[in-house]
Design an enzyme around this catalytic site. Structure first.
Site, PDB file in Angstrom:
ATOM      1  N   CYS A  60      -0.366   4.119   2.149  1.00  0.00           N
ATOM      2  CA  CYS A  60      -0.202   3.959   3.604  1.00  0.00           C
ATOM      3  C   CYS A  60       1.261   4.198   3.995  1.00  0.00           C
ATOM      4  O   CYS A  60       1.545   4.797   5.017  1.00  0.00           O
ATOM      5  CB  CYS A  60      -0.547   2.545   4.072  1.00  0.00           C
ATOM      6  SG  CYS A  60      -1.954   1.806   3.304  1.00  0.00           S
ATOM      7  N   ASP A  61       2.175   3.679   3.196  1.00  0.00           N
ATOM      8  CA  ASP A  61       3.573   3.620   3.630  1.00  0.00           C
ATOM      9  C   ASP A  61       4.534   4.488   2.824  1.00  0.00           C
ATOM     10  O   ASP A  61       5.710   4.600   3.180  1.00  0.00           O
ATOM     11  CB  ASP A  61       4.056   2.160   3.578  1.00  0.00           C
ATOM     12  CG  ASP A  61       3.218   1.268   4.485  1.00  0.00           C
ATOM     13  OD1 ASP A  61       2.816   1.755   5.557  1.00  0.00           O
ATOM     14  OD2 ASP A  61       2.953   0.118   4.120  1.00  0.00           O
ATOM     15  N   CYS A  71       0.833  -1.206   0.000  1.00  0.00           N
ATOM     16  CA  CYS A  71       0.000   0.000   0.000  1.00  0.00           C
ATOM     17  C   CYS A  71       0.865   1.253   0.000  1.00  0.00           C
ATOM     18  O   CYS A  71       1.363   1.680   1.050  1.00  0.00           O
ATOM     19  CB  CYS A  71      -0.922  -0.018   1.216  1.00  0.00           C
ATOM     20  SG  CYS A  71      -1.907   1.484   1.338  1.00  0.00           S
TER      21      CYS A  71
END
Ligand code: NDP
Length: 310
Positions: A137-138, A134
């Site tokens: 997200c990261d 992701c």
């Protein structure tokens, strides 16, 4: 034991839309949100293709709106995971992971899908320590660094362009000489100067150092599948974007599925092979996988559940 006319498993666009329709039809649905409340869209940034948001909307915000809308009509939205559904009896006996049991006259499965991994041992070793599925997200952790994305579809193209805004360089590793992504996304990738597409390359190994609990990725070994040539790229982050698998383990041996585990629904319907059990969204759709199509099948499932109850 508590009985519900309609149990909805999952809280993505399919689950919440089913909840809106079922609660408006007075089925007083209970929704179990599952492991990832709000579903996959909570891990995306901007959504520009959902009708009704002319300026686009952030994924988590859209899911919050859908949850509120379902709640407004009385859907009973609960934390927790469904751990078992006995499909052999109706009402269906449903077990929740906190030990609760309930009876459901109809069940709408909207458990979605999860990102696929390549299956390398080294990939598992660095999961959460350099390897991610992701980018939104990261990606933040790799600001100014070099990263790679593997895959050639819309997800890979989107993740690569998103990361290109944050990172110094993005390698897009694809096993063929042509992207599967839509033309618009392909153009975006090919016109972004800090994305380098590595055509006909496969990932052999992810390399890095491990010291106790600390892991630091420093590269990936790739193989050119046309020439057999190997090379190492130096990267700090490695992002998977090679598709998804449906979350259907709960129903193995109980409901009809295709060879990859997607639930099979009747033509023009969300009905599964068990009367009273319906499936909506990515768990039964391997073709479109859009928020709007998931929402559409969620609405269908609730309408079909209502008609089933008569
Ligand atoms: P796709 O299945 O479309 O693409 C998966 C990609 O990963 C393909 O390029 C495939 O290669 C590659 N791949 C699969 N397995 C492996 C493997 N083991 N090793 C190396 N490469 C592999 O998945 P996506 O997640 O990209 O998209 C899913 C659906 O969601 C699509 O319908 C897409 O259009 C849609 N989508 C739409 C978006 C939007 O509209 N904004 C955004 C994101 C997704 P190959 O091409 O060789 O098969």
């Amino acid at each position: 034991m508590e009985t519900t006319k309609c149990l909805i498993i999952g809280s993505g666009p399919a689950g919440y839309t089913a909840a809106i329709y079922a609660s408006r039809a007075d089925l007083k649905p209970i929704v179990y949100q599952g492991m990832e409340p709000g579903g996959q869209l909570t891990t995306t940034t901007e959504i520009d293709n959902f009708p009704g948001y002319p300026e686009g909307v952030e994924g988590p915000k859209m899911m919050e709106d859908l949850q509120k809308q379902a709640g407004r009509f009385g859907a009973d939205i609960r934390w927790g995971m469904v751990s078992e559904v006995d499909t052999a009896q109706r009402p269906f006996l449903v077990k929740i992971d906190d030990g609760t049991e309930l009876l459901a006259e109809t069940v709408i499965i909207a458990t979605g899908a999860t990102a696929k991994y390549l299956g390398l041992e080294s990939e598992q070793k660095f999961k959460g320590g350099g390897v991610s599925a992701c980018a939104t997200c990261d990606g933040f952790f790799y600001k100014g660094k070099d990263v790679a994305v593997v895959g050639g579809g819309d997800t890979a193209a989107e993740e690569a362009t998103y990361l290109a805004n944050l990172c110094r360089k993005v390698y897009l590793i694809h096993r063929r000489d042509q992207l599967r992504a839509s033309k618009a996304m392909q153009n975006k990738v090919l016109n972004t100067t800090n994305i380098e597409v590595l055509w006909n390359h496969e990932v052999k190994e992810i390399v890095g150092v491990e010291q106790g609990f600390t892991k630091a990725l420093d590269g990936a070994v790739l193989v050119n599948n046309k020439t057999g040539e190997e090379k190492k790229i130096d990267i700090d982050g490695f992002f998977l974007a090679i598709g998804h698998k449906p979350n259907t383990t709960l129903f193995f041996g109980k409901l009809d599925m295709d060879e990859t585990g997607y639930l099979i629904t009747k033509p023009d319907s969300t009905a599964t092979n068990i009367p009273g059990i319906f499936a909506a969204g990515d768990v039964q759709d391997k073709h479109y996988r859009q928020a709007i199509t998931a929402a559409g099948t969620g609405a269908m499932a609730a309408i079909e559940a209502e008609r089933f109850l008569g």
